[in-house]
Write a protein that holds these residues in place. Structure first.
Motif, PDB file in Angstrom:
ATOM      1  N   ARG A 194       8.404   1.829   6.470  1.00 34.68           N
ATOM      2  CA  ARG A 194       6.957   2.051   6.512  1.00 34.68           C
ATOM      3  C   ARG A 194       6.543   3.220   5.628  1.00 34.68           C
ATOM      4  O   ARG A 194       5.516   3.181   4.965  1.00 34.68           O
ATOM      5  CB  ARG A 194       6.521   2.313   7.951  1.00 34.68           C
ATOM      6  N   GLY A 195       7.377   4.252   5.586  1.00 35.46           N
ATOM      7  CA  GLY A 195       7.066   5.404   4.755  1.00 35.46           C
ATOM      8  C   GLY A 195       7.130   5.113   3.265  1.00 35.46           C
ATOM      9  O   GLY A 195       6.566   5.850   2.467  1.00 35.46           O
ATOM     10  N   MET A 196       7.812   4.025   2.880  1.00 41.04           N
ATOM     11  CA  MET A 196       7.939   3.679   1.466  1.00 41.04           C
ATOM     12  C   MET A 196       6.893   2.661   1.010  1.00 41.04           C
ATOM     13  O   MET A 196       6.818   2.361  -0.180  1.00 41.04           O
ATOM     14  CB  MET A 196       9.338   3.117   1.199  1.00 41.04           C
ATOM     15  N   LEU A 197       6.098   2.146   1.933  1.00 36.69           N
ATOM     16  CA  LEU A 197       5.028   1.216   1.579  1.00 36.69           C
ATOM     17  C   LEU A 197       3.714   1.978   1.445  1.00 36.69           C
ATOM     18  O   LEU A 197       3.570   3.067   1.992  1.00 36.69           O
ATOM     19  CB  LEU A 197       4.899   0.137   2.662  1.00 36.69           C
ATOM     20  N   PRO A 198       2.734   1.419   0.725  1.00 36.64           N
ATOM     21  CA  PRO A 198       1.444   2.104   0.590  1.00 36.64           C
ATOM     22  C   PRO A 198       0.776   2.283   1.952  1.00 36.64           C
ATOM     23  O   PRO A 198       0.879   1.413   2.820  1.00 36.64           O
ATOM     24  CB  PRO A 198       0.618   1.158  -0.285  1.00 36.64           C
TER      25      PRO A 198
ATOM     26  N   THR B 125      -2.241   1.960   2.971  1.00 37.93           N
ATOM     27  CA  THR B 125      -3.566   1.376   2.740  1.00 37.93           C
ATOM     28  C   THR B 125      -3.634   0.032   3.456  1.00 37.93           C
ATOM     29  O   THR B 125      -2.690  -0.374   4.126  1.00 37.93           O
ATOM     30  CB  THR B 125      -3.797   1.145   1.235  1.00 37.93           C
ATOM     31  N   LYS B 126      -4.752  -0.672   3.286  1.00 35.57           N
ATOM     32  CA  LYS B 126      -4.879  -2.005   3.863  1.00 35.57           C
ATOM     33  C   LYS B 126      -3.836  -2.954   3.277  1.00 35.57           C
ATOM     34  O   LYS B 126      -3.303  -3.817   3.976  1.00 35.57           O
ATOM     35  CB  LYS B 126      -6.276  -2.569   3.588  1.00 35.57           C
ATOM     36  N   LEU B 127      -3.558  -2.794   1.993  1.00 35.32           N
ATOM     37  CA  LEU B 127      -2.537  -3.629   1.353  1.00 35.32           C
ATOM     38  C   LEU B 127      -1.159  -3.369   1.973  1.00 35.32           C
ATOM     39  O   LEU B 127      -0.398  -4.292   2.231  1.00 35.32           O
ATOM     40  CB  LEU B 127      -2.491  -3.365  -0.152  1.00 35.32           C
ATOM     41  N   GLY B 128      -0.851  -2.110   2.224  1.00 36.83           N
ATOM     42  CA  GLY B 128       0.410  -1.762   2.869  1.00 36.83           C
ATOM     43  C   GLY B 128       0.512  -2.354   4.268  1.00 36.83           C
ATOM     44  O   GLY B 128       1.587  -2.769   4.693  1.00 36.83           O
ATOM     45  N   ASN B 129      -0.611  -2.411   4.989  1.00 34.11           N
ATOM     46  CA  ASN B 129      -0.612  -3.020   6.319  1.00 34.11           C
ATOM     47  C   ASN B 129      -0.296  -4.513   6.226  1.00 34.11           C
ATOM     48  O   ASN B 129       0.433  -5.054   7.054  1.00 34.11           O
ATOM     49  CB  ASN B 129      -1.960  -2.826   6.996  1.00 34.11           C
ATOM     50  N   ARG B 130      -0.845  -5.199   5.216  1.00 37.64           N
ATOM     51  CA  ARG B 130      -0.567  -6.625   5.035  1.00 37.64           C
ATOM     52  C   ARG B 130       0.891  -6.851   4.646  1.00 37.64           C
ATOM     53  O   ARG B 130       1.494  -7.841   5.034  1.00 37.64           O
ATOM     54  CB  ARG B 130      -1.487  -7.216   3.967  1.00 37.64           C
ATOM     55  N   GLN B 131       1.464  -5.936   3.877  1.00 36.98           N
ATOM     56  CA  GLN B 131       2.858  -6.071   3.468  1.00 36.98           C
ATOM     57  C   GLN B 131       3.797  -5.766   4.631  1.00 36.98           C
ATOM     58  O   GLN B 131       4.872  -6.359   4.754  1.00 36.98           O
ATOM     59  CB  GLN B 131       3.156  -5.150   2.285  1.00 36.98           C
ATOM     60  N   ARG B 132       3.409  -4.860   5.493  1.00 35.87           N
ATOM     61  CA  ARG B 132       4.244  -4.460   6.629  1.00 35.87           C
ATOM     62  C   ARG B 132       4.421  -5.606   7.630  1.00 35.87           C
ATOM     63  O   ARG B 132       5.415  -5.666   8.340  1.00 35.87           O
ATOM     64  CB  ARG B 132       3.606  -3.247   7.316  1.00 35.87           C
ATOM     65  N   VAL B 133       3.458  -6.522   7.682  1.00 38.10           N
ATOM     66  CA  VAL B 133       3.530  -7.654   8.596  1.00 38.10           C
ATOM     67  C   VAL B 133       4.700  -8.571   8.229  1.00 38.10           C
ATOM     68  O   VAL B 133       5.222  -9.291   9.073  1.00 38.10           O
ATOM     69  CB  VAL B 133       2.191  -8.429   8.563  1.00 38.10           C
ATOM     70  N   ASN B 134       5.147  -8.534   6.989  1.00 36.68           N
ATOM     71  CA  ASN B 134       6.216  -9.405   6.513  1.00 36.68           C
ATOM     72  C   ASN B 134       7.609  -8.851   6.805  1.00 36.68           C
ATOM     73  O   ASN B 134       8.589  -9.411   6.338  1.00 36.68           O
ATOM     74  CB  ASN B 134       6.074  -9.637   5.015  1.00 36.68           C
ATOM     75  N   LEU B 135       7.697  -7.761   7.558  1.00 35.92           N
ATOM     76  CA  LEU B 135       8.983  -7.147   7.911  1.00 35.92           C
ATOM     77  C   LEU B 135       9.328  -7.493   9.357  1.00 35.92           C
ATOM     78  O   LEU B 135       8.502  -7.324  10.258  1.00 35.92           O
ATOM     79  CB  LEU B 135       8.907  -5.624   7.752  1.00 35.92           C
ATOM     80  N   PHE B 136      10.548  -7.996   9.558  1.00 41.40           N
ATOM     81  CA  PHE B 136      11.016  -8.350  10.892  1.00 41.40           C
ATOM     82  C   PHE B 136      12.355  -7.645  11.104  1.00 41.40           C
ATOM     83  O   PHE B 136      13.312  -7.897  10.370  1.00 41.40           O
ATOM     84  CB  PHE B 136      11.207  -9.864  11.019  1.00 41.40           C
TER      85      PHE B 136
END
Length: 144
Positions: free
Chosen positions: A107-111, A113-124
């Motif tokens: 999580r600390g390596m992703l943006p 922002t809203k874009l980072g939140n959308r990308q974080r959803v793809n992590l399991f």
């Protein structure tokens, strides 16, 4: 003159990857996962579009922390109220919630922002060797 290709979010093809975290160093694992979650491994990377793939991490409880980070690394959280600062070291956090160390590192390596939140959803992230995404036929990804 060549044109820069701008990829629309509807044109993105997402793949599924599985990473085995057993005996992997946390930083190297998190860097690889964040790169694939953002989509920076693709030649058509567009920074304002969620181009990332879906990442499944298994055996997160067996990830390695180098040096003395198991006792010395401290994770902080705040309730939002005065005097609400809480701290927990990596060893106790691993016992309490085994997947949290890997999730926080990525999580600390992703943006942030809203874009980072959308990308974080793809992590399991899963603590054990089993995951429930076999229907997606994920490819195995090796940490170097």
């Amino acid at each position: 003159m060549r044109q820069t290709t701008i990829v629309k979010h509807l044109e993105v093809e997402k793949k599924w990857y599985v990473i085995d975290a057993e005996n992997q160093v946390l930083g190297r694992l998190a860097t690889l996962a964040a790169t694939y979650l953002r989509g920076k491994n693709k030649p058509s990377f567009t920074p304002n579009v969620d181009m990332g793939d879906n990442i499944i991490i298994i055996n997160a409880e067996k990830v390695l922390l180098t040096a003395n980070k198991e006792e010395n690394k401290i994770y902080y959280s705040h309730s939002g109220y005065p005097g609400g600062l809480k701290s927990i070291n990596a060893k106790n956090l691993r016992e309490k919630k085994p997947t949290a160390i890997v999730e926080k590192a990525i999580r600390g390596m992703l943006p942030h922002t809203k874009l980072g939140n959308r990308q974080r959803v793809n992590l399991f992230v899963y603590a054990g060797p089993e995951h429930k995404h076999n229907a997606q036929k994920p490819e195995k990804l090796e940490v170097k």
